[in-house]
Design an enzyme around this catalytic site. Structure first.
Site, mmCIF file in Angstrom:
data_model
loop_
_atom_site.group_PDB
_atom_site.id
_atom_site.type_symbol
_atom_site.label_atom_id
_atom_site.label_comp_id
_atom_site.label_asym_id
_atom_site.label_seq_id
_atom_site.Cartn_x
_atom_site.Cartn_y
_atom_site.Cartn_z
ATOM 1 C CB ILE A 79 37.912 -46.361 -10.265
ATOM 2 C CG1 ILE A 79 37.298 -45.717 -11.521
ATOM 3 C CG2 ILE A 79 37.658 -45.489 -9.039
ATOM 4 C CD1 ILE A 79 35.778 -45.594 -11.499
ATOM 5 C CG ASP A 138 41.335 -57.099 -8.185
ATOM 6 O OD1 ASP A 138 40.579 -57.962 -8.682
ATOM 7 O OD2 ASP A 138 41.296 -55.903 -8.530
ATOM 8 C CG ASN A 152 37.111 -49.477 -6.722
ATOM 9 O OD1 ASN A 152 36.653 -48.529 -7.373
ATOM 10 N ND2 ASN A 152 37.807 -50.453 -7.317
ATOM 11 C CB ALA A 153 35.450 -54.989 -5.875
ATOM 12 C CG LEU A 200 13.661 -57.101 -15.675
ATOM 13 C CD1 LEU A 200 14.732 -57.553 -14.705
ATOM 14 C CD2 LEU A 200 12.559 -56.349 -14.931
ATOM 15 C CG ASN A 215 22.220 -46.162 -17.789
ATOM 16 O OD1 ASN A 215 21.644 -45.467 -18.643
ATOM 17 N ND2 ASN A 215 23.480 -46.508 -17.885
ATOM 18 C CE1 TYR A 217 27.843 -51.088 -11.808
ATOM 19 C CE2 TYR A 217 26.644 -49.133 -12.527
ATOM 20 C CZ TYR A 217 27.803 -49.724 -12.053
ATOM 21 O OH TYR A 217 28.914 -48.935 -11.814
ATOM 22 C CE LYS A 272 28.342 -49.884 -8.435
ATOM 23 N NZ LYS A 272 29.535 -50.059 -7.580
HETATM 24 P P1 NAD Z 1 37.046 -52.226 -13.482
HETATM 25 O O1 NAD Z 1 36.248 -53.328 -14.060
HETATM 26 O O2 NAD Z 1 38.102 -51.589 -14.329
HETATM 27 O O3 NAD Z 1 37.755 -52.710 -12.124
HETATM 28 C C1 NAD Z 1 37.051 -53.423 -11.137
HETATM 29 C C2 NAD Z 1 38.042 -54.218 -10.296
HETATM 30 O O4 NAD Z 1 37.277 -54.943 -9.320
HETATM 31 C C3 NAD Z 1 38.834 -55.246 -11.118
HETATM 32 O O5 NAD Z 1 40.209 -55.176 -10.785
HETATM 33 C C4 NAD Z 1 38.199 -56.558 -10.707
HETATM 34 O O6 NAD Z 1 39.098 -57.661 -10.776
HETATM 35 C C5 NAD Z 1 37.770 -56.261 -9.279
HETATM 36 N N1 NAD Z 1 36.747 -57.203 -8.825
HETATM 37 C C6 NAD Z 1 35.627 -57.565 -9.501
HETATM 38 N N2 NAD Z 1 34.947 -58.497 -8.801
HETATM 39 C C7 NAD Z 1 35.655 -58.714 -7.675
HETATM 40 C C8 NAD Z 1 35.481 -59.575 -6.563
HETATM 41 N N3 NAD Z 1 34.441 -60.424 -6.507
HETATM 42 N N4 NAD Z 1 36.396 -59.554 -5.563
HETATM 43 C C9 NAD Z 1 37.458 -58.728 -5.621
HETATM 44 N N5 NAD Z 1 37.677 -57.875 -6.657
HETATM 45 C C10 NAD Z 1 36.801 -57.888 -7.681
HETATM 46 O O7 NAD Z 1 35.984 -51.150 -12.956
HETATM 47 P P2 NAD Z 1 36.131 -49.555 -12.695
HETATM 48 O O8 NAD Z 1 35.621 -48.846 -13.881
HETATM 49 O O9 NAD Z 1 37.490 -49.231 -12.206
HETATM 50 O O10 NAD Z 1 35.038 -49.372 -11.537
HETATM 51 C C11 NAD Z 1 35.354 -49.348 -10.162
HETATM 52 C C12 NAD Z 1 34.092 -49.069 -9.378
HETATM 53 O O11 NAD Z 1 33.517 -47.843 -9.801
HETATM 54 C C13 NAD Z 1 33.008 -50.122 -9.544
HETATM 55 O O12 NAD Z 1 32.331 -50.306 -8.316
HETATM 56 C C14 NAD Z 1 32.089 -49.512 -10.555
HETATM 57 O O13 NAD Z 1 30.785 -50.030 -10.480
HETATM 58 C C15 NAD Z 1 32.162 -48.059 -10.176
HETATM 59 N N6 NAD Z 1 31.786 -47.119 -11.238
HETATM 60 C C16 NAD Z 1 32.530 -47.012 -12.386
HETATM 61 C C17 NAD Z 1 32.139 -46.112 -13.358
HETATM 62 C C18 NAD Z 1 32.930 -45.925 -14.639
HETATM 63 O O14 NAD Z 1 32.546 -45.083 -15.439
HETATM 64 N N7 NAD Z 1 34.013 -46.650 -14.847
HETATM 65 C C19 NAD Z 1 30.994 -45.333 -13.179
HETATM 66 C C20 NAD Z 1 30.263 -45.462 -12.009
HETATM 67 C C21 NAD Z 1 30.673 -46.354 -11.043
#
Ligand code: NAD
Length: 449
Positions: free
Chosen positions: A223, A242, A289-290, A298, A348, A354, A358
Site C-alpha cells: 500500500i 522504509d 503507513n508502515a 491472546l 478481529n 493489531y 490500530k
Molecule cells: P506490507 O507488509 O506489504 O508493507 C509494509 C511496509 O512497511 C514494508 O515495506 C515494511 O518494510 C515497512 N515497515 C515495517 N516495519 C517498519 C519499520 N519499523 N520502519 C519502517 N518501515 C517499516 O503491508 P501493507 O499491506 O502494504 O500495509 C500497509 C499499511 O496498511 C499497514 O499499516 C497495515 O497495517 C495497513 N493495512 C493493511 C491492510 C491490508 O489488507 N493489506 C488492511 C488494513 C490495514
C-alpha cells in the site's frame, strides 16, 4: 493474489453459474486511469427538504466543476434522469431535511432513479451537521446515515453510496471531486464530515501537490508503494521511507518517482529527529503507513509479539508525529494521514495486538486533529483499509482469505491504489476542511459496518 473468482464471474458461464448457485457477483470496478480519469456519464442533482439558498447556490457552482456533467436541475425532489442517459452519479442535497416529513423527499427523489444509475456509479447524499438544539433535525439527519449504509448494501453493480455532512459547499469541493470520480471506487457506506474552513483551490486540480514534499513510511512495497506513486502523480516530491533491509526497493521506487529514499527503522527512538534532519526544507505531507501484524490469539501471544506491533503501528506514529510537529518540520497547511484498519474498528480474532494498535491510531487522530489544526495549521486524518490485495492478505489461509474478500458490499478485495487515492485526497491542500476523520476503504465491509 489475483482475484480469480472476480475474473470468472465476469464471463458468461461464470455469471450464469454464480447466479444459479446464489453466489456473490462482484462487478469489475472502474478505477482512475489517465485514459479514463472521470466517470462516464452525467451527474443528476436532486434535492430533499429545503436547503439554505446560499448553500444550494454554492453547491450548484461546485458541482459544475466536479467531473460528471450535471444534468438534473437541483430542484424538484422527484426529478428523473433524462431518458436514455444513465446517470454516472447522483447527488442528493438533503442538507435541508429537518424533520421526518422531509425524509419522505429522500425516498421520492431516489426511488425513481436509483435503478438507472450506471454500473460503478455513485450516489452521494449531502447532509447537514447534527443540530444539538433540535432533536427533530438531529433525528432526521441521523436517519440519513442509516439510509446511506442500507442503500450501499443493496445497490450492487459496483456502485457506491456515501454521505457527506457539510456546512459550506466550496470547503467540500475536494471531497466531492473525490467521491464523484473513479478514485473512490472502493469507498462506500462512509459518513464524512467536512468543516467550514476556507479551502484554497489548487492552481491545477490534476497536480494539487505540485511543489510539496510528502514522506511515506513503509513505502518500499504494498500500500505504501501505491501511496508514494499516487502522491507523485499528484505532483509531490516523495520521500520513500522504509527499513534498511528494504533499501534496494526503496531506492528503485524513489528513482522511478523522482523522489528520495530514506532508510531507517521507524521504531528508532530518534526516528523523528532523523527525518527532520533529512528534510531541512520542511515537510508538507506525512503518511504513517508502515505497519506489521504478528497474529496469535491472546492466550498464545508472547509479550514480544504484542510489543513489536505496538511499537511499529502506534508508538512510532505518536513519537514521530510529536517530533515533526514540535520541530516545525511539518509546515502550516501540512497534512498527516495515518493508517488504521477495520480490525481496529471492529476487532478481529487473533489480532488483539493489531486491533489495539490500530484503534490507538484512531484515538490519536480524533484527539490531535483539532489541536494540530489550531496550533500548527496541520490536519490529521486516518484511512482504515479493509481487505486489500497485498502481501499481508496473501498470507491469510485460503478459505479465511476468500471469506474476507467477499464480505463487503462490493464482494471483492480492494487494491493498494484504492487506499492510495483516499490518502491522496486527504493530503491535498484543498482538503483543509476535512479534519479528524477516519475514512474506511473497505467496500463497506460487513465487519463493524
Ligand atoms: P506490507 O507488509 O506489504 O508493507 C509494509 C511496509 O512497511 C514494508 O515495506 C515494511 O518494510 C515497512 N515497515 C515495517 N516495519 C517498519 C519499520 N519499523 N520502519 C519502517 N518501515 C517499516 O503491508 P501493507 O499491506 O502494504 O500495509 C500497509 C499499511 O496498511 C499497514 O499499516 C497495515 O497495517 C495497513 N493495512 C493493511 C491492510 C491490508 O489488507 N493489506 C488492511 C488494513 C490495514
Amino acid at each position: 493474489m489475483a482475484d480469480r473468482y472476480l475474473s470468472f464471474t465476469g464471463t458468461a458461464p461464470g455469471r450464469f453459474l454464480t447466479r444459479r448457485l446464489g453466489l456473490p457477483q462482484p462487478a469489475a470496478l472502474q478505477r482512475w486511469s489517465p485514459e479514463r480519469p472521470a466517470l462516464d456519464g452525467t451527474l443528476l442533482c436532486l434535492v430533499a427538504g429545503k436547503p439554505d439558498p446560499d448553500l444550494a447556490a454554492g453547491l450548484a457552482d461546485v458541482l459544475t466543476r466536479t467531473g460528471p456533467h450535471p444534468c438534473g436541475a437541483p430542484s424538484g425532489a422527484s426529478a428523473a434522469a433524462p431518458s436514455g442517459q444513465p446517470p454516472a452519479a447522483v447527488v442528493l442535497d438533503a442538507t435541508g431535511v429537518r424533520d421526518v416529513d422531509a425524509l419522505g423527499d429522500v425516498h421520492a427523489a431516489l426511488h425513481p432513479v436509483v435503478r438507472s444509475v450506471a454500473a460503478s456509479g455513485r450516489v452521494v447524499v449531502l447532509g447537514a451537521p447534527l443540530d444539538a438544539a433540535d432533536h427533530h433535525q438531529a433525528a432526521a439527519q441521523q436517519a440519513l446515515e442509516g439510509f446511506t449504509r442500507s442503500l450501499g448494501k443493496e445497490i450492487g453493480r459496483g456502485r457506491t453510496v456515501n454521505l457527506v455532512r457539510l456546512a459550506d459547499a466550496s470547503a467540500a469541493e475536494s471531497t466531492l471531486r473525490f467521491l464523484l470520480s473513479p478514485k473512490s471506487a472502493y469507498v462506500s457506506g462512509q459518513v464524512i464530515h467536512v468543516g467550514a474552513d476556507a479551502a484554497t483551490a489548487p492552481e491545477d486540480w490534476d497536480r494539487p501537490l505540485a511543489g510539496r514534499t510528502a514522506l511515506v513510511t513503509g513505502a518500499a512495497r504494498g500500500i505504501g508503494e501505491a501511496v508514494a506513486e499516487t502522491l507523485a502523480r499528484d505532483g509531490a516530491h516523495v520521500v520513500v521511507l522504509d527499513v534498511p533491509a528494504a533499501e534496494k526497493d526503496a531506492r528503485a521506487l524513489a528513482e522511478r518517482l523522482g523522489g528520495t529514499a530514506l532508510t531507517l527503522d521507524i521504531t528508532a527512538a530518534d526516528a523523528g529527529e532523523r527525518i527532520a534532519a533529512a528534510l531541512p526544507g520542511g515537510l508538507d505531507v506525512l503518511i504513517h503507513n508502515a505497519g506489521v501484524t504478528r497474529d496469535r490469539r491472546l492466550v498464545n501471544m508472547p509479550a514480544e509479539r504484542w510489543s513489536t506491533v505496538m511499537e511499529v503501528n502506534l508508538a512510532s506514529v505518536l513519537r514521530t508525529t510529536d517530533a515533526l510537529l514540535a520541530s516545525g518540520t511539518l509546515r502550516p497547511g501540512g497534512r498527516i494521514v495515518a493508517t488504521a484498519s477495520i480490525a481496529g474498528l471492529a476487532g478481529n480474532a487473533g489480532q488483539t495486538n493489531y486491533g489495539a494498535s490500530k484503534a490507538g491510531v484512531v484515538g490519536l487522530v480524533r484527539s490531535l486533529a483539532p489541536r494540530a489544526l489550531e496550533q500548527h495549521g496541520v490536519t490529521v486524518n486516518a484511512v482504515a483499509p479493509g481487505f486489500v490485495e497485498s502481501r499481508m492478505t496473501a498470507a491469510i489461509p485460503l478459505f479465511i482469505r476468500e471469506a474476507g474478500r467477499r464480505m463487503n458490499s462490493l464482494a471483492q478485495g480492494g487494491l493498494p491504489v484504492d487506499v492510495a487515492e483516499t490518502t491522496a485526497w486527504l493530503a491535498h491542500p484543498a482538503s483543509g476542511a476535512v479534519n479528524g476523520q477516519v475514512v474506511r476503504v473497505c467496500g463497506q465491509s460487513l465487519l463493524g459496518a
